[in-house]
Every structure is written in structure tokens, then in C-alpha cells.
Scaffold this motif. Structure first.
Motif, PDB file in Angstrom:
ATOM      1  N   UNK A 501       0.813  -1.216   0.000  1.00 46.02           N
ATOM      2  CA  UNK A 501       0.000   0.000   0.000  1.00 46.02           C
ATOM      3  C   UNK A 501       0.849   1.270   0.000  1.00 46.02           C
ATOM      4  N   UNK A 502       2.157   1.139  -0.025  1.00 47.26           N
ATOM      5  CA  UNK A 502       3.026   2.318   0.039  1.00 47.26           C
ATOM      6  C   UNK A 502       2.826   3.170  -1.206  1.00 47.26           C
ATOM      7  N   UNK A 503       2.585   4.463  -0.977  1.00 46.85           N
ATOM      8  CA  UNK A 503       2.423   5.417  -2.067  1.00 46.85           C
ATOM      9  C   UNK A 503       3.296   6.635  -1.776  1.00 46.85           C
ATOM     10  N   UNK A 504       3.721   7.280  -2.823  1.00 47.07           N
ATOM     11  CA  UNK A 504       4.594   8.438  -2.680  1.00 47.07           C
ATOM     12  C   UNK A 504       4.072   9.583  -3.529  1.00 47.07           C
ATOM     13  N   UNK A 505       4.217  10.783  -2.995  1.00 47.18           N
ATOM     14  CA  UNK A 505       4.053  11.982  -3.797  1.00 47.18           C
ATOM     15  C   UNK A 505       5.436  12.416  -4.293  1.00 47.18           C
ATOM     16  N   UNK A 506       5.459  13.346  -5.277  1.00 49.19           N
ATOM     17  CA  UNK A 506       6.732  13.758  -5.843  1.00 49.19           C
ATOM     18  C   UNK A 506       7.601  14.407  -4.767  1.00 49.19           C
ATOM     19  N   UNK A 507       8.857  13.935  -4.629  1.00 55.01           N
ATOM     20  CA  UNK A 507       9.790  14.499  -3.667  1.00 55.01           C
ATOM     21  C   UNK A 507       9.548  14.080  -2.233  1.00 55.01           C
ATOM     22  N   UNK A 508       8.744  13.022  -1.969  1.00 58.59           N
ATOM     23  CA  UNK A 508       8.374  12.605  -0.614  1.00 58.59           C
ATOM     24  C   UNK A 508       9.184  11.402  -0.153  1.00 58.59           C
ATOM     25  N   UNK A 509      10.316  11.102  -0.811  1.00 61.25           N
ATOM     26  CA  UNK A 509      11.067   9.894  -0.488  1.00 61.25           C
ATOM     27  C   UNK A 509      11.671   9.979   0.911  1.00 61.25           C
ATOM     28  N   UNK A 510      12.206  11.145   1.286  1.00 58.00           N
ATOM     29  CA  UNK A 510      12.832  11.257   2.603  1.00 58.00           C
ATOM     30  C   UNK A 510      11.846  10.993   3.729  1.00 58.00           C
ATOM     31  N   UNK A 511      10.641  11.561   3.640  1.00 55.46           N
ATOM     32  CA  UNK A 511       9.630  11.328   4.675  1.00 55.46           C
ATOM     33  C   UNK A 511       9.210   9.867   4.715  1.00 55.46           C
ATOM     34  N   UNK A 512       9.078   9.233   3.524  1.00 55.60           N
ATOM     35  CA  UNK A 512       8.692   7.826   3.495  1.00 55.60           C
ATOM     36  C   UNK A 512       9.770   6.949   4.117  1.00 55.60           C
ATOM     37  N   UNK A 513      11.044   7.267   3.895  1.00 50.83           N
ATOM     38  CA  UNK A 513      12.131   6.494   4.508  1.00 50.83           C
ATOM     39  C   UNK A 513      12.091   6.646   6.024  1.00 50.83           C
ATOM     40  N   UNK A 514      11.859   7.872   6.499  1.00 47.32           N
ATOM     41  CA  UNK A 514      11.781   8.077   7.950  1.00 47.32           C
ATOM     42  C   UNK A 514      10.630   7.286   8.555  1.00 47.32           C
ATOM     43  N   UNK A 515       9.460   7.263   7.914  1.00 48.10           N
ATOM     44  CA  UNK A 515       8.329   6.487   8.425  1.00 48.10           C
ATOM     45  C   UNK A 515       8.649   4.998   8.450  1.00 48.10           C
ATOM     46  N   UNK A 516       9.311   4.498   7.395  1.00 45.84           N
ATOM     47  CA  UNK A 516       9.659   3.074   7.344  1.00 45.84           C
ATOM     48  C   UNK A 516      10.619   2.706   8.476  1.00 45.84           C
ATOM     49  N   UNK A 517      11.617   3.574   8.724  1.00 47.44           N
ATOM     50  CA  UNK A 517      12.590   3.295   9.788  1.00 47.44           C
ATOM     51  C   UNK A 517      11.910   3.353  11.149  1.00 47.44           C
ATOM     52  N   UNK A 518      11.020   4.359  11.358  1.00 49.36           N
ATOM     53  CA  UNK A 518      10.300   4.432  12.633  1.00 49.36           C
ATOM     54  C   UNK A 518       9.434   3.204  12.863  1.00 49.36           C
ATOM     55  N   UNK A 519       8.756   2.699  11.855  1.00 53.31           N
ATOM     56  CA  UNK A 519       7.946   1.493  11.993  1.00 53.31           C
ATOM     57  C   UNK A 519       8.830   0.299  12.324  1.00 53.31           C
ATOM     58  N   UNK A 520      10.008   0.223  11.714  1.00 57.60           N
ATOM     59  CA  UNK A 520      10.947  -0.862  12.009  1.00 57.60           C
ATOM     60  C   UNK A 520      11.397  -0.797  13.475  1.00 57.60           C
ATOM     61  N   UNK A 521      11.626   0.436  13.976  1.00 56.18           N
ATOM     62  CA  UNK A 521      12.024   0.567  15.381  1.00 56.18           C
ATOM     63  C   UNK A 521      10.921   0.064  16.307  1.00 56.18           C
ATOM     64  N   UNK A 522       9.662   0.438  15.976  1.00 57.54           N
ATOM     65  CA  UNK A 522       8.555   0.000  16.831  1.00 57.54           C
ATOM     66  C   UNK A 522       8.392  -1.518  16.804  1.00 57.54           C
ATOM     67  N   UNK A 523       8.571  -2.115  15.645  1.00 53.64           N
ATOM     68  CA  UNK A 523       8.373  -3.561  15.521  1.00 53.64           C
ATOM     69  C   UNK A 523       9.473  -4.350  16.214  1.00 53.64           C
ATOM     70  N   UNK A 524      10.714  -3.863  16.139  1.00 55.78           N
ATOM     71  CA  UNK A 524      11.847  -4.666  16.600  1.00 55.78           C
ATOM     72  C   UNK A 524      12.461  -4.156  17.894  1.00 55.78           C
ATOM     73  N   UNK A 525      12.319  -2.861  18.192  1.00 56.49           N
ATOM     74  CA  UNK A 525      12.977  -2.294  19.358  1.00 56.49           C
ATOM     75  C   UNK A 525      14.471  -2.157  19.182  1.00 56.49           C
ATOM     76  N   UNK A 526      15.004  -2.334  17.956  1.00 55.05           N
ATOM     77  CA  UNK A 526      16.441  -2.237  17.713  1.00 55.05           C
ATOM     78  C   UNK A 526      16.855  -0.778  17.590  1.00 55.05           C
ATOM     79  N   UNK A 527      18.103  -0.523  17.982  1.00 55.50           N
ATOM     80  CA  UNK A 527      18.668   0.809  17.798  1.00 55.50           C
ATOM     81  C   UNK A 527      18.988   1.008  16.310  1.00 55.50           C
ATOM     82  N   UNK A 528      18.252   1.901  15.716  1.00 54.10           N
ATOM     83  CA  UNK A 528      18.370   2.104  14.261  1.00 54.10           C
ATOM     84  C   UNK A 528      18.726   3.563  14.000  1.00 54.10           C
TER      85      UNK A 528
END
Length: 642
Positions: A501-528
Motif C-alpha cells: 500500500x506504500x504510495x509516494x508523492x513527488x519528492x516525498x522519499x525522505x519522509x517515506x524512509x523516515x516512516x519506514x525506519x520508525x515502523x521498524x524501530x517499533x516492531x523490533x525495538x532495535x537501535x536504528x
């Protein structure tokens, strides 16, 4: 005179240039002749002057001989002999002349005879007496002969001077004639040039001024057959043509205006049709809109579009306007050779039937004739070199298609062909994209959920065996494994749904990467750690941004499921080249083992495919116990415009 053909260049004898050159040559020859005469007279006068000087020297040397004979000098004989030699040389030089000095006697017989008389008296009388005086010392006889010798020399000088006086008079006359010739020649040349050039040019200039004032009845007299005669005849011909053209100018302007209006109308029609065909929509709506516009523009009662099946040589009706249901049913699908609409797709020529009731084939009754149509015009639908089908226009009355109308309809057929081909290519591209994405989805399900379900299936079989044996302890050991497997499968499903379901607007890659990393932190609890370097690089194209995001998600998913890591580092740098690196300190893996397993390893093949889709390179560096590093490089030459 007007009968002279102005297209023929005048003969060379009648050209102004010939007359000017001939007059100039004659004047030049006369002037050169006069100059040559004066030079010759000057040369002869100079030579005669030298002859007078040398003749006068004879008298001086004769007296010098008498003086030397009377002297008592010791070298008296030698000095007398030198004077003898000088006298003989002077007489010889006077007789022969010297063109280089110059020294020339006048070309006169009496002067030559007088020179001979002087020379003869010297050799026969004066010279022998001088020799005798040198030997005996008695100079009286020689002195007595000097009077006659000097008299003869004086006579020679007087004759030469008299001849020079005549040449001097002739020289002055020649110089005066040269001056008169220069004046008369200049005046004559001015008059001739005025008559030959100035007068015709003034006449032509006056005619041009009258032509500029729209007096097209102006004519110039053609009085000569030279260049200006040709110009005058050409001017008259131009005046006649301009008079005729100006008389019909309004009619021609109206015709040109009508032609330009027709061309502008055709261009506007092509532009309007191209704009309509480029609008989004399905093929049926596009074809119906095309037919409605064409029938409205050309006044047709009906129209249809048929596509060609090259393999089966059949044409199928796609859209129609103004045709009865019976006709549509009869011609819905038929072989290409059964109707003119199909025949047009098989040949390069346009088919226009002015009277469909007279087709030349009595056994062939056209359905359109039974429907009341009189004229049918069929045009091909082409795209490049491929024939896609044909479209036809039906008229109730007989209609003659002009060349401009045929060209416009052929151009419209090309536009329609390009639009149809673009629709087909777009549909194929969408279908290919769906197929590729489905393949990636299938691989994702196989690499994550399918393996988890396979593990659960294996544990269920073990639990069934334990229950059959009544081994409650083993069942209790298996139940936590089942719960853990169900939880992991549930997380895999949620992660896959989130990624899809991931969708991007033009130039929104940085925000999408930050959201993906934050979700990974919540799921794993790893220092990222996340490091995003926004350098001078432009934003990536949307398609490439999605692929980068999917690769990041897949790399983090592999870390969560397999790495057993404590720290994760994600670094993004958007410079001329775009780079992404994901690094962990987990257990790593053996690259050779992964290579032996081929495509079975979780997520690696998916990341490689996504990198290949945007012409990027991906490297996976790992070793057992040393973590894993995933590096993605998108070169600047492969970046798509955002």
C-alpha cells in the motif's frame, strides 16, 4: 523595333561594351603612336646633338695636332699619334653611330656625303701632311690644310643643325597634336558615353519612376539592339506583365485568401483532432468521437471504423455513426476481401466510389447501396508502416473528394492510427507492470508467509502424532512454537500489506524512509540510526523512489527475521549518484551458501529484481558473525527526470 527578342543577348558587334572597347583601343593606339613619334624624334635629336659635338671635336683635335707638332716636348710623337687615333675613331663613330649613347647622324644623303668629304680630305690631305710635319718638323703645309678641313667640318655641323631644326619643329607639332587629341578625345568620349549610357539610363530611370507610380502603360522606345535595347525590351515586357497581373490582382488575392483559409481550416481540424485523440479514455469512446467530428466536418451521413486482423485477414467493426442496426449486424465481422472497407487495408490507394450502385460487379450488391448511400470513401488507419484498419464515410448524394480533402482524411487516419497504437501500447505497459508486480508479490509471499505456513504445517503434524500417542508433554512444547509461528506469519502479512500500500508523492522519499525506519524501530525495538544526506542531487522520479523504498523495506524485513542484530544503520545520499546503504551487526551469512541456494533465499532475489528495474546496482556484503551490508547505487546517467 519591338519585335526584337529581349531574351537573346545582342551580337558582340552591337554591344555597348564592344563599342567602348573599340573606341578606347583606337584612342590608345593613336596616343601611343603620337607618344612613340615624340620619343623617336627626341631620340634622333639627342643622337644628332651628340654627332654635332663629335664633329666639333674634329676641329679641336685638328688644332691640337698643329699645337703638338709645333711643340718641343720629348713625347711629342706619342701625343700626336694619340690625336691621330682620336680623329680616326671619331670619324668611324660618326659613320657607324652609337644607339646606346645615343649618337646618330640624320638619315640624310647630303649629310652622309658631307661626312664622306670630311673623312676623305682628312685621310688624303690633312693626315699625310701632318705625318710629314711630324717627320720633318715643317708644319706649314699642315696648317695650310686646316682651313679647308675646318670649313668642311663646319659645313657638316651646319647641315646636322639644320636637320635638327626640322625635327624640333616636328616634335613640337607632335606634342601640340597630342594635347589637342587628348582634349578632343576626352570630349568625344564624354559625348559618346552620354549618348550610349547616360541617356538610356535616364530614360530607364524615368520609366521606373512612372512604374512605381502604378503607370503600367509606360513603354520605352527600343532604338538599338545593344544591352540597353535588351533592357528596354525587357522593361516593356515587364510592364505588360505587371499591367496584366495588377488587373487580376484582386481575383488572385481572393483565391490565395481562400486557399489560406482552407489550409488554416485543415490545420485547425488536425490540431483539434490531435488534441481530442490525446485525451484519456477508452478506445470505443475515442473512435466514436473521431467519427462524430469527421462526419460533421465533411457532411457525411454515416461513418464507421474497422480494425484489421492480419492473421485471419478479417475486419471487425469497432465504432459507427449514422448506420442502421441491420447494416452493422451484416458487416460486424467479415473477410477483408468481401467489402471495400477491407480492401482499403490491403492496398496503398484510397477507395472512393462515387456511385455505389455501379460497382462494375453485377454479382456484388453492396449493403450500403441498399441502405440508400450513393458515395462511399474509405481511408486506411496506419501507424508507421503498419495498417491497423480503415474508416469509411457514407454520403446519401454523389460526392467528389478533392485532393485536399483526401490528404486531410489520410492525415486524420494517421492520427487515429497513432492514437490507437498508443492506447494499445499503454494497455500492454499496464498489463506488463501488473504481471511484474504480481511476480514480486508472489515472491514476497513465497519468501515470507509460505515459509511460515510450511513451518506451522510441520508443527501441526508433529502435534497430531503426539496427541495420537497421548504425549501431552510434547504437545505442550509444540503449542508455543505454533503461537510464535502464527505471530510471525501475522507480522509478515501486515508488513506485506503495508509495503504493497506504500504510495509516494513527488519528492516525498525522505519522509517515506523516515516512516519506514520508525515502523521498524517499533516492531523490533532495535537501535536504528538514520542518516539522510540531501546533496546537490535532484529528486528521483516517482517510479525510482518507489523501487528504492521497496528495497529498503525488504532489507529491513530480512534484518528483522534473520539477522538477530542489535544495531542497524541506514544511510541515504542524494548527490549526482543516488546511494542507499543498510548495515547491521547481526549474525550474517555465508555468500557461497546463498549462491548455492539460488533464488530460495529470503528477499535477496526481490531486491535484485527491483534494482534491475531502475538500472541500478546492488551489492550484498556479509560473512558469518560479521553482520550484513546492503548497498544500492543509482548512477547519474540512469536517473529519470522527476
Amino acid at each position: 523595333m519591338e519585335s526584337f527578342d529581349p531574351t537573346l543577348f545582342p551580337p558582340w558587334r552591337k554591344r555597348i561594351s564592344t563599342r567602348i572597347v573599340a573606341s578606347s583601343v583606337v584612342a590608345l593606339l593613336v596616343v601611343l603612336g603620337m607618344i612613340g613619334l615624340t620619343l623617336w624624334l627626341s631620340w634622333r635629336l639627342e643622337g644628332a646633338g651628340a654627332a654635332i659635338n663629335d664633329t666639333g671635336s674634329l676641329r679641336m683635335r685638328s688644332y691640337r695636332i698643329a699645337v703638338e707638332l709645333a711643340s718641343d716636348a720629348p713625347n711629342r710623337e706619342e701625343r700626336v699619334m694619340q690625336q691621330f687615333e682620336h680623329v680616326f675613331q671619331t670619324l668611324t663613330l660618326l659613320r657607324r653611330g652609337d644607339a646606346q649613347r645615343p649618337l646618330l647622324l640624320p638619315d640624310d644623303a647630303q649629310i652622309r656625303a658631307q661626312l664622306d668629304a670630311v673623312s676623305e680630305y682628312w685621310q688624303e690631305v690633312a693626315y699625310p701632311l701632318a705625318r710629314m710635319g711630324l717627320e720633318t718638323g715643317d708644319t706649314q703645309a699642315y696648317l695650310a690644310s686646316l682651313r679647308e678641313l675646318v670649313a668642311r667640318a663646319d659645313q657638316l655641323v651646319q647641315m646636322i643643325e639644320h636637320d635638327n631644326a626640322g625635327k624640333t619643329t616636328a616634335l613640337r607639332l607632335a606634342q601640340g597634336g597630342l594635347a589637342v587629341l587628348a582634349v578632343v578625345g576626352t570630349l568625344a568620349m564624354i559625348c559618346l558615353l552620354y549618348l550610349w549610357i547616360i541617356v538610356p539610363v535616364l530614360r530607364l530611370s524615368q520609366g521606373l519612376r512612372r512604374m512605381a507610380a502604378h503607370e503600367f502603360d509606360q513603354r520605352l522606345p527600343v532604338e538599338t539592339q545593344d544591352e540597353f535595347g535588351v533592357l528596354a525590351a525587357g522593361f516593356n515586357q515587364m510592364a505588360r506583365e505587371l499591367q496584366g497581373l495588377y488587373g487580376a490582382l484582386e481575383q488572385r488575392v481572393a483565391e490565395k485568401t481562400s486557399q489560406l483559409a482552407a489550409q488554416n481550416h485543415e490545420i485547425a481540424s488536425l490540431y483539434e483532432m490531435a488534441a481530442f485523440l490525446n485525451q484519456p479514455g477508452d478506445i470505443e469512446a475515442m473512435c466514436e468521437g473521431f467519427l462524430q467530428r469527421v462526419t460533421r466536418q465533411f457532411g457525411a451521413a454515416g461513418a464507421s471504423i474497422r480494425t484489421l486482423d492480419v492473421a485471419r485477414q478479417q475486419v471487425s467493426l469497432v465504432a459507427s455513426v449514422g448506420l442502421s442496426p441491420a447494416l452493422l449486424h451484416a458487416e460486424h465481422c467479415m473477410p477483408a476481401n468481401d467489402c471495400h472497407c477491407g480492401e482499403a487495408t490491403l492496398g496503398p490507394e484510397v477507395i472512393v466510389i462515387r456511385d455505389v450502385t455501379q460497382t462494375g460487379d453485377a454479382s456484388r450488391s453492396l449493403p450500403c447501396a441498399r441502405e440508400g448511400f450513393a458515395t462511399v470513401a474509405v481511408f486506411r488507419i496506419v501507424s508507421g508502416e503498419s495498417v491497423l484498419g480503415s474508416f469509411s464515410l457514407h454520403f446519401h448524394r454523389q460526392r467528389v473528394m478533392s485532393d485536399s480533402s483526401r490528404q486531410l482524411l489520410e492525415s486524420l487516419g494517421q492520427l487515429l492510427g497513432v492514437a490507437l497504437e498508443n492506447r494499445r501500447l499503454a494497455a500492454q505497459a499496464r498489463e506488463l507492470a501488473v504481471v511484474q508486480e504480481r511476480g514480486l508479490v508472489a515472491q514476497g509471499l513465497h519468501d515470507s508467509l509460505a515459509q511460515g505456513l510450511n513451518f506451522l504445517n510441520l508443527q501441526l503434524q508433529l502435534m497430531e502424532d503426539a496427541m495420537r500417542r497421548g504425549d501431552i508433554a510434547e504437545v505442550r512444547e509444540i503449542l508455543p512454537l505454533l503461537r510464535t509461528g502464527v505471530d510471525e506469519s501475522y507480522q509478515d502479512v501486515r508488513e506485506l500489506l503495508t509495503n504493497f500500500r506504500s504510495k509516494l508523492e513527488q519528492g516525498d522519499l525522505g519522509a517515506a524512509i523516515e516512516q519506514t525506519v520508525q515502523r521498524f524501530r517499533r516492531q523490533t525495538g532495535l537501535q536504528t540510526a538514520l542518516d539522510i544526506q540531501h546533496a546537490a542531487g535532484a529528486p528521483l522520479a516517482l517510479e525510482q523512489q518507489l523501487q528504492v523504498l521497496f528495497i529498503l523495506q525488504e532489507a529491513l524485513s530480512n534484518i528483522r527475521k534473520h539477522a538477530e542484530a542489535s544495531h542497524v544503520k541506514v544511510r541515504v545520499e542524494n548527490a549526482q549518484d543516488f546511494t542507499l546503504s543498510v548495515e547491521d551487526d547481526g549474525r550474517g551469512y555465508d555468500p557461497q551458501e546463498v549462491a548455492d541456494r539460488g533464488e530460495g533465499h529470503v528477499g535477496l532475489h526481490i531486491m535484485r529484481e527491483r534494482a534491475a528495474r531502475m538500472n541500478a546496482t546492488i551489492h550484498l556484503d556479509s560473512a558469518p558473525g560479521q553482520g550484513t551490508r546492503v548497498s544500492l547505487l543509482l548512477p547519474a546517467r540512469e536517473r529519470l527526470p522527476a
